[in-house]
Design a protein around this motif. Structure first.
Motif, mmCIF file in Angstrom:
data_model
loop_
_atom_site.group_PDB
_atom_site.id
_atom_site.type_symbol
_atom_site.label_atom_id
_atom_site.label_comp_id
_atom_site.label_asym_id
_atom_site.label_seq_id
_atom_site.Cartn_x
_atom_site.Cartn_y
_atom_site.Cartn_z
ATOM 1 N N THR A 41 0.845 -1.197 0.000
ATOM 2 C CA THR A 41 0.000 0.000 0.000
ATOM 3 C C THR A 41 0.881 1.248 0.000
ATOM 4 O OG1 THR A 41 -1.715 -1.206 1.155
ATOM 5 C CG2 THR A 41 -1.825 1.187 1.303
ATOM 6 N N SER A 159 -7.199 -6.975 9.168
ATOM 7 C CA SER A 159 -7.163 -7.848 7.981
ATOM 8 C C SER A 159 -6.162 -7.373 6.937
ATOM 9 C CB SER A 159 -8.566 -7.905 7.347
ATOM 10 O OG SER A 159 -9.002 -6.585 7.052
ATOM 11 N N GLY A 160 -5.460 -6.274 7.203
ATOM 12 C CA GLY A 160 -4.495 -5.748 6.225
ATOM 13 C C GLY A 160 -3.128 -6.384 6.385
ATOM 14 N N SER A 161 -2.158 -5.826 5.685
ATOM 15 C CA SER A 161 -0.795 -6.365 5.755
ATOM 16 C C SER A 161 -0.225 -6.176 7.165
ATOM 17 C CB SER A 161 0.073 -5.647 4.710
ATOM 18 O OG SER A 161 1.416 -5.915 4.921
ATOM 19 N N LEU A 162 -0.265 -4.929 7.663
ATOM 20 C CA LEU A 162 0.273 -4.677 9.000
ATOM 21 C C LEU A 162 -0.591 -5.369 10.057
ATOM 22 C CD1 LEU A 162 1.915 -2.651 7.340
ATOM 23 C CD2 LEU A 162 1.477 -0.928 9.077
ATOM 24 N N SER A 182 -13.917 -5.839 8.912
ATOM 25 C CA SER A 182 -15.278 -5.888 8.371
ATOM 26 C C SER A 182 -15.844 -7.304 8.519
ATOM 27 C CB SER A 182 -15.285 -5.476 6.899
ATOM 28 O OG SER A 182 -14.500 -6.400 6.162
ATOM 29 N N ARG A 184 -16.728 -9.493 6.392
ATOM 30 C CA ARG A 184 -16.147 -10.529 5.518
ATOM 31 C C ARG A 184 -14.794 -11.029 6.013
ATOM 32 N NH1 ARG A 184 -12.920 -8.709 0.878
ATOM 33 N NH2 ARG A 184 -11.893 -6.832 1.594
ATOM 34 N N TYR A 200 -16.428 -3.542 12.395
ATOM 35 C CA TYR A 200 -16.599 -2.074 12.444
ATOM 36 C C TYR A 200 -17.858 -1.605 11.727
ATOM 37 C CZ TYR A 200 -14.567 -1.686 7.678
ATOM 38 O OH TYR A 200 -14.316 -1.801 6.334
ATOM 39 N N THR A 218 -3.614 0.637 12.386
ATOM 40 C CA THR A 218 -2.705 0.383 11.250
ATOM 41 C C THR A 218 -3.097 1.183 10.008
ATOM 42 O OG1 THR A 218 -3.941 -1.496 10.339
ATOM 43 C CG2 THR A 218 -2.318 -1.996 12.048
ATOM 44 N N LEU A 219 -4.352 1.702 9.984
ATOM 45 C CA LEU A 219 -4.815 2.399 8.775
ATOM 46 C C LEU A 219 -5.030 3.892 8.983
ATOM 47 C CD1 LEU A 219 -7.526 -0.227 7.720
ATOM 48 C CD2 LEU A 219 -5.271 0.065 6.699
ATOM 49 N N PRO A 240 0.900 3.966 12.094
ATOM 50 C CA PRO A 240 1.966 4.144 11.095
ATOM 51 C C PRO A 240 1.582 5.138 10.008
ATOM 52 C CG PRO A 240 0.725 2.185 10.583
ATOM 53 C CD PRO A 240 0.075 2.769 11.803
ATOM 54 N N SER A 264 6.000 6.248 14.045
ATOM 55 C CA SER A 264 7.385 5.986 13.680
ATOM 56 C C SER A 264 7.419 5.690 12.177
ATOM 57 C CB SER A 264 7.902 4.771 14.470
ATOM 58 O OG SER A 264 9.061 4.247 13.881
ATOM 59 N N THR A 266 9.190 3.429 10.042
ATOM 60 C CA THR A 266 10.038 2.246 10.255
ATOM 61 C C THR A 266 11.244 2.220 9.310
ATOM 62 O OG1 THR A 266 8.020 1.117 10.898
ATOM 63 C CG2 THR A 266 9.931 -0.283 10.493
ATOM 64 N N GLY A 313 -8.271 -0.594 -1.352
ATOM 65 C CA GLY A 313 -8.208 -0.571 0.119
ATOM 66 C C GLY A 313 -8.765 -1.827 0.758
ATOM 67 N N ARG A 314 -8.999 -2.880 -0.056
ATOM 68 C CA ARG A 314 -9.689 -4.060 0.470
ATOM 69 C C ARG A 314 -8.838 -5.319 0.488
ATOM 70 N NH1 ARG A 314 -15.763 -4.430 0.114
ATOM 71 N NH2 ARG A 314 -15.306 -4.461 2.324
ATOM 72 N N LYS A 315 -7.530 -5.163 0.254
ATOM 73 C CA LYS A 315 -6.731 -6.398 0.214
ATOM 74 C C LYS A 315 -6.714 -7.050 1.605
ATOM 75 C CE LYS A 315 -2.067 -4.408 0.595
ATOM 76 N NZ LYS A 315 -1.627 -4.674 1.954
HETATM 77 N N1 LIG Z 1 5.039 4.226 9.229
HETATM 78 C C1 LIG Z 1 5.528 3.082 8.768
HETATM 79 O O1 LIG Z 1 6.604 2.643 9.153
HETATM 80 C C2 LIG Z 1 4.746 2.297 7.726
HETATM 81 C C3 LIG Z 1 5.291 1.119 7.190
HETATM 82 C C4 LIG Z 1 4.516 0.358 6.294
HETATM 83 C C5 LIG Z 1 3.219 0.794 5.950
HETATM 84 N N2 LIG Z 1 2.754 1.979 6.457
HETATM 85 C C6 LIG Z 1 1.384 2.447 6.157
HETATM 86 O O2 LIG Z 1 0.487 1.621 6.892
HETATM 87 C C7 LIG Z 1 -0.808 1.685 6.298
HETATM 88 C C8 LIG Z 1 -1.461 0.334 6.333
HETATM 89 O O3 LIG Z 1 -0.974 -0.497 5.313
HETATM 90 P P1 LIG Z 1 -1.542 -1.974 5.069
HETATM 91 O O4 LIG Z 1 -0.838 -2.462 3.844
HETATM 92 O O5 LIG Z 1 -1.466 -2.764 6.318
HETATM 93 O O6 LIG Z 1 -3.081 -1.697 4.736
HETATM 94 P P2 LIG Z 1 -3.981 -2.559 3.767
HETATM 95 O O7 LIG Z 1 -3.500 -3.973 3.747
HETATM 96 O O8 LIG Z 1 -4.068 -1.848 2.449
HETATM 97 O O9 LIG Z 1 -5.409 -2.474 4.490
HETATM 98 C C9 LIG Z 1 -6.500 -3.000 3.834
HETATM 99 C C10 LIG Z 1 -7.389 -3.748 4.813
HETATM 100 O O10 LIG Z 1 -8.008 -2.825 5.728
HETATM 101 C C11 LIG Z 1 -9.393 -3.167 5.884
HETATM 102 N N3 LIG Z 1 -10.160 -1.958 6.273
HETATM 103 C C12 LIG Z 1 -10.595 -0.966 5.470
HETATM 104 N N4 LIG Z 1 -11.250 -0.029 6.190
HETATM 105 C C13 LIG Z 1 -11.220 -0.425 7.475
HETATM 106 C C14 LIG Z 1 -11.700 0.120 8.709
HETATM 107 N N5 LIG Z 1 -12.389 1.283 8.751
HETATM 108 N N6 LIG Z 1 -11.449 -0.549 9.856
HETATM 109 C C15 LIG Z 1 -10.781 -1.714 9.846
HETATM 110 N N7 LIG Z 1 -10.312 -2.294 8.720
HETATM 111 C C16 LIG Z 1 -10.518 -1.653 7.543
HETATM 112 C C17 LIG Z 1 -9.764 -3.729 4.519
HETATM 113 O O11 LIG Z 1 -10.840 -4.645 4.549
HETATM 114 P P3 LIG Z 1 -12.385 -4.130 4.484
HETATM 115 O O12 LIG Z 1 -12.437 -3.050 3.424
HETATM 116 O O13 LIG Z 1 -13.185 -5.328 4.149
HETATM 117 O O14 LIG Z 1 -12.629 -3.616 5.841
HETATM 118 C C18 LIG Z 1 -8.491 -4.478 4.097
HETATM 119 O O15 LIG Z 1 -8.483 -5.843 4.517
HETATM 120 C C19 LIG Z 1 -0.607 2.309 4.910
HETATM 121 O O16 LIG Z 1 -1.052 3.644 4.953
HETATM 122 C C20 LIG Z 1 0.913 2.280 4.730
HETATM 123 O O17 LIG Z 1 1.387 3.336 3.905
HETATM 124 C C21 LIG Z 1 3.494 2.725 7.334
#
Ligand SMILES: NC(=O)c1ccc[n+]([C@@H]2O[C@H](COP(=O)([O-])OP(=O)(O)OC[C@H]3O[C@@H](n4cnc5c(N)ncnc54)[C@H](OP(=O)(O)O)[C@@H]3O)[C@@H](O)[C@H]2O)c1
Length: 325
Positions: A41, A159-162, A182, A184, A200, A218-219, A240, A264, A266, A313-315
């Motif tokens: 993401t 459910s996301g990567s983090l 969510s 699902r 949620y 995480t989001l 993050p 932070s 990372t 945003g749904r992975k």
């Molecule tokens: N600061 C750092 O060091 C650092 C490092 C890496 C990444 N990041 C940032 O971290 C963020 C997260 O990345 P990611 O890859 O983990 O995200 P992601 O995988 O893209 O998150 C998508 C997931 O979030 C769910 N979601 C959507 N809306 C939601 C809500 N309101 N409540 C709960 N879940 C929800 C989605 O499912 P549904 O739509 O079905 O809910 C989906 O499964 C990004 O902004 C990235 O840039 C920061």
């Protein structure tokens, strides 16, 4: 060799698959034939050039590094003359944060970079995604929040990567874990070990009266202000996702009050710290205590499609690019 090139900021259509010169390892580098690379993401955000503040690091008018991609897993094909830590044929995984370049058939990495031998019991795809979700969440939960056994941890975006990494790590550290996702994704998050899940779409965690020692957003979907009343008296809201309000709250809570807001980046931690995090995850994966969740696989030719999917945003967990079989 084939590589994904980004010469300007913009929509997924700016991504081009081109032939470029294969890199040659310097004396202290290894040349890796990449089997799988993660597509994150964060990378889709970097491609857009927004938020603008990111351009200070990524390039003011166009991406500083034309070949994107940080997480990789593959096989060492050649080594520089001073390399002692690895040999040709080693299977390795890690992160290329100084010059990116893993969305390509080959990449060169310093032997003392963020690199380790790949555990035998996981695939290249499972290894390639470790640097995003696991290394970031280890930094947030262990280093920033300093979570302790028995603490109540809420993970928003479970459910996301983090999030999928965080649920498993928080359980490993002895936390009592609630995942927010969510409808699902309820089964997925439960299967990762969450003690409780909050849908949620049905329930607002800020209104159920339950208190948490750590809220890991995480989001960036919530905020310190909204989460504050759901924190225990020394609780921390950690996220993050950078915003001006989070930076301001981080500053003010460092001076006033016992509840903290923390951020932070990372990727800016030292290479030694990040390599140690990678190795810590590796040991846990070798022991079968953590697993990488892979949602979708794309070929290099499908990079535009992959970015479009991630931007929904749904992975669920991670998306990978399969490069060499
Ligand atoms: N600061 C750092 O060091 C650092 C490092 C890496 C990444 N990041 C940032 O971290 C963020 C997260 O990345 P990611 O890859 O983990 O995200 P992601 O995988 O893209 O998150 C998508 C997931 O979030 C769910 N979601 C959507 N809306 C939601 C809500 N309101 N409540 C709960 N879940 C929800 C989605 O499912 P549904 O739509 O079905 O809910 C989906 O499964 C990004 O902004 C990235 O840039 C920061």
């Amino acid at each position: 060799m084939k590589a994904i090139i980004t010469t300007k900021y913009g929509s997924p259509d700016v991504l081009e698959l081109r032939d470029i010169e294969k890199p040659i390892p310097k004396d202290n580098e290894v040349l890796i034939k990449i089997h799988a690379a993660t597509i994150t993401t964060a990378e889709t955000m970097m491609r857009t050039g927004y938020p603008l503040i990111g351009r200070l690091f990524m390039g003011l008018t166009k991406p500083k590094h034309a070949v994107s991609g940080s997480g990789f897993s593959g096989k060492i094909e050649a080594i520089g003359k001073n390399v002692n830590l690895f040999k040709i044929g080693d299977l390795v995984f890690g992160e290329s944060l100084s010059h990116f370049g893993t969305h390509a058939e080959y990449v060169c990495i310093k032997e003392d970079g963020i690199i380790a031998l790949k555990p035998d019991n996981i695939s290249h795809e499972q290894a390639a995604v470790v640097g995003d979700g696991y290394v970031t969440s280890l930094n947030f939960l262990k280093n920033l929040a300093k979570i302790k056994r028995g603490q109540h941890i809420l993970i928003i975006g479970a459910s996301g990567s983090l999030g999928t990494a965080a649920v498993q790590l928080a359980k490993h550290f002895g936390g009592i874990v609630t995942g927010v996702c969510s409808t699902r994704n309820l089964d997925l998050v439960k299967s990762l070990g969450a003690d409780k899940v909050i849908d949620y779409t049905q329930e607002d965690f800020t209104k159920n009266g339950v208190l948490y020692d750590v809220i890991y957003d995480t989001l960036g979907k919530s905020s310190f202000a909204k989460s504050k009343k759901s924190l225990t008296k020394n609780g921390a809201y950690i996220s993050p996702v950078l915003s001006m309000s989070l930076l301001f709250q981080m500053l003010t809570t460092s001076i006033f009050g016992r509840k903290k807001a923390l951020f932070s980046a990372t990727g800016t931690l030292s290479v030694t710290t990040l390599r140690n995090y990678l190795k810590e995850i590796k040991v846990l994966m070798e022991a079968g205590k953590l697993k990488s969740i892979i949602n979708k696989r794309y070929s290099m030719e499908q990079i535009v499609e992959a970015h479009k999917y991630i931007e929904t945003g749904r992975k669920k967990g991670n998306v990978v690019m399969s490069i060499h079989e």
